[in-house]
Design an enzyme around this catalytic site. Structure first.
Site, mmCIF file in Angstrom:
data_model
loop_
_atom_site.group_PDB
_atom_site.id
_atom_site.type_symbol
_atom_site.label_atom_id
_atom_site.label_comp_id
_atom_site.label_asym_id
_atom_site.label_seq_id
_atom_site.Cartn_x
_atom_site.Cartn_y
_atom_site.Cartn_z
ATOM 1 N N GLU A 190 1.095 -74.983 -67.187
ATOM 2 C CA GLU A 190 1.070 -76.314 -66.310
ATOM 3 C C GLU A 190 -0.444 -76.820 -65.962
ATOM 4 O O GLU A 190 -0.905 -77.684 -65.791
ATOM 5 C CB GLU A 190 1.768 -76.327 -65.095
ATOM 6 N N LYS A 210 8.994 -86.941 -64.002
ATOM 7 C CA LYS A 210 9.671 -86.999 -62.598
ATOM 8 C C LYS A 210 9.922 -88.523 -62.527
ATOM 9 O O LYS A 210 10.799 -88.985 -62.017
ATOM 10 C CB LYS A 210 8.586 -86.561 -61.527
ATOM 11 N N HIS A 256 12.484 -54.658 -79.881
ATOM 12 C CA HIS A 256 13.532 -55.009 -80.668
ATOM 13 C C HIS A 256 14.023 -56.322 -81.137
ATOM 14 O O HIS A 256 15.050 -56.562 -81.452
ATOM 15 C CB HIS A 256 14.608 -54.049 -80.237
HETATM 16 O O1 PA5 Z 1 3.065 -76.464 -59.770
HETATM 17 C C1 PA5 Z 1 3.181 -77.821 -59.541
HETATM 18 O O2 PA5 Z 1 2.642 -78.643 -58.973
HETATM 19 C C2 PA5 Z 1 4.759 -78.048 -59.939
HETATM 20 O O3 PA5 Z 1 5.420 -77.097 -60.442
HETATM 21 C C3 PA5 Z 1 5.423 -78.113 -58.540
HETATM 22 O O4 PA5 Z 1 5.470 -77.222 -57.901
HETATM 23 C C4 PA5 Z 1 6.936 -78.578 -58.815
HETATM 24 O O5 PA5 Z 1 6.920 -79.650 -59.600
HETATM 25 C C5 PA5 Z 1 7.773 -79.091 -57.508
HETATM 26 O O6 PA5 Z 1 6.909 -79.943 -56.684
HETATM 27 P P1 PA5 Z 1 7.041 -80.247 -55.278
HETATM 28 O O7 PA5 Z 1 6.659 -78.881 -54.636
HETATM 29 O O8 PA5 Z 1 6.454 -81.425 -55.013
HETATM 30 O O9 PA5 Z 1 8.624 -80.407 -55.034
#
Ligand code: PA5
Length: 447
Positions: A279, A414, A300
């Protein structure tokens, strides 16, 4: 923590000289990161020095009052806590400890129903973690939990059984905390989800589980010092990890980063890494695909591909020097060669040698690997591991010329989901998603 990188060097274009040649860029990256920190834009490096008392106080109350603790959150809002639980507590924890621990990340209805049926709702504390305070999965699970609580104990008592962990100023959870008095802990505004494990996001559930959060922060603090060393790329763990991955991708087109843990308690750490690396760095057509593997099981399953498939991988092995438990293999068939050689060795020793065998076989075919060895799995080591990888990821962002702290590709999905579910202000997004989806339906199969 020890990092062996010899098996990653010298066979192709990535040499020790190339690695040291990256020192100036890494120095620039370090300066950029420190400036961002000083401007208050990036906050994860401040977390080791925070005062954990507010977290510890609420955690003490939860431990005293409740039989069950359910964390609601997804992505960066749950993976850190899950990693800590799996590394430092493990699967048998819920059989003999309280409060029992559960995570609701997904909105898989069967999982949610099953979790809710495993806990006594009136004796449960629900902790809702969301930086934005709007993620659909977490908000849906929050509403489900609140509905069940209200039915079981009434409105007023339900509110007392909920703790929010969210942005200190923004978002719906913060509004609810202000308007209705829900208890809350802060995620510093300048700390994003996947960099938040050392904030209350990870510390609060850890403290509820009786994990020593001060030692976690001490480990992170020591690692941060090591990540500031500037004398040589190989003396700074974050520079080494960032530098090697960057060189392998740019010089040898190795676009896949496999992390293979030779200890099942680190399995979820690999999931955490996978999210952090993907990410943070997967944007603008750049990035490296992180892949999870577990030793020796995936020897394996995956190793054939790693050895003889496309030459597009760089492997990180994770291992532990000392296992908390071990078992000697009995020497029961001295006359059967396939069994005799195992006798009187310990299982932990076999696992470590499996790693050496696998790494050496890969090296023979020119597949590079680094090996990270933790002395053992404890709070300090986990804190250090988190910090080293957060630093390596942030610095990699600079090397690739991308912002490692945003996630526009996640936000888009989202918003399309909000539209599809009828959220006000997102109707156009809903139509857009529906149109794209319908265009893809070309055939119906009847079976
Ligand atoms: O790292 C990130 O920003 C994302 O993976 C968020 O943690 C995830 O989308 C959840 O978002 P939020 O904490 O706003 O609910």
């Amino acid at each position: 923590m020890r990092i062996a990188y010899g098996l990653a060097l010298g066979q192709g274009r990535v040499t020790l000289e190339a690695l040291e040649g990256l020192r100036e860029r890494l120095l620039e990256a370090q300066q950029w990161l420190e400036e961002e920190g000083a401007r208050g834009e990036v906050g994860f490096m401040d977390l080791p020095l925070q005062d954990p008392s507010p977290v510890l106080q609420v955690a003490r109350e939860v431990r005293n009052l409740y039989d069950h603790f359910v964390l609601i959150g997804i992505g960066g809002s749950s993976l850190g806590a899950q990693t800590l639980f799996d590394a430092l507590r493990g699967p048998s924890y819920n059989r003999h400890s309280h409060p029992t621990f559960h995570i609701l990340d997904n909105v898989d209805p069967v999982k949610v129903e099953k979790t809710m049926s495993e806990v006594k709702i009136e004796a449960t504390c629900f902790c809702v973690v969301s930086k934005s305070g709007s993620t659909a999965e977490s908000m849906a699970n929050f509403l489900v939990a609140l509905g069940l609580l209200q039915r079981a104990v009434g409105r007023e008592e339900a509110r007392k059984r909920i703790v929010f962990i969210t942005d200190p100023h923004r978002g719906t959870l913060r509004e609810l905390a202000r308007e209705e008095g829900y208890r809350s802990l802060d995620i510093p505004s300048n700390v994003g989800g996947r960099f938040s494990v050392l904030s209350p996001v990870g510390l609060f559930p850890a403290a509820v589980l009786g994990i020593d959060v001060k030692r976690l922060l001490e480990g992170a603090s020591r690692a941060l010092e090591a990540c500031k060393r500037q004398d040589s790329v190989t003396h700074n763990p974050a520079w080494l990890i960032a530098g090697l991955h960057y060189l392998y991708q740019t010089l040898e087109h190795r676009g896949i980063s496999v992390m293979m843990a030779y200890h099942e308690r680190l399995s979820t750490f690999v999931d955490w890494y996978r999210q952090l690396w993907a990410e943070s760095l997967g944007k603008d057509g750049k990035g490296q695909t992180p892949v999870k593997a577990i030793g020796a099981v995936d020897q394996h399953s995956q190793i054939q591909l790693y050895n003889e498939g496309p030459r597009d991988k760089v492997i990180t092995f994770l291992q532990v020097e000392n296992f908390a438990l071990d078992h000697e293999i009995p020497h029961l068939y001295p006359h059967k060669p396939a069994l005799a050689y195992l006798g009187r060795h310990r299982l932990g020793e076999l696992l470590k040698r499996e790693l050496i065998g696998t790494a050496s076989a890969l090296a023979k075919r020119g597949v590079p690997s680094i090996t990270i060895t933790l002395p053992k799995i404890d709070e300090a080591c986990m804190g250090a591991l988190f910090m080293v990888y957060e630093m390596a990821t942030a610095l990699s962002g600079y090397l690739y010329g991308i912002n490692p702290f945003d996630q526009p590709g996640v936000e888009e999905g989202k918003q399309l989901t909000y539209g599809l579910m009828g959220r006000e202000g997102y109707q156009d997004k809903g139509y857009e998603a529906q149109k794209i989806w319908e265009k893809s339906i070309k055939a119906s199969l009847i079976v």
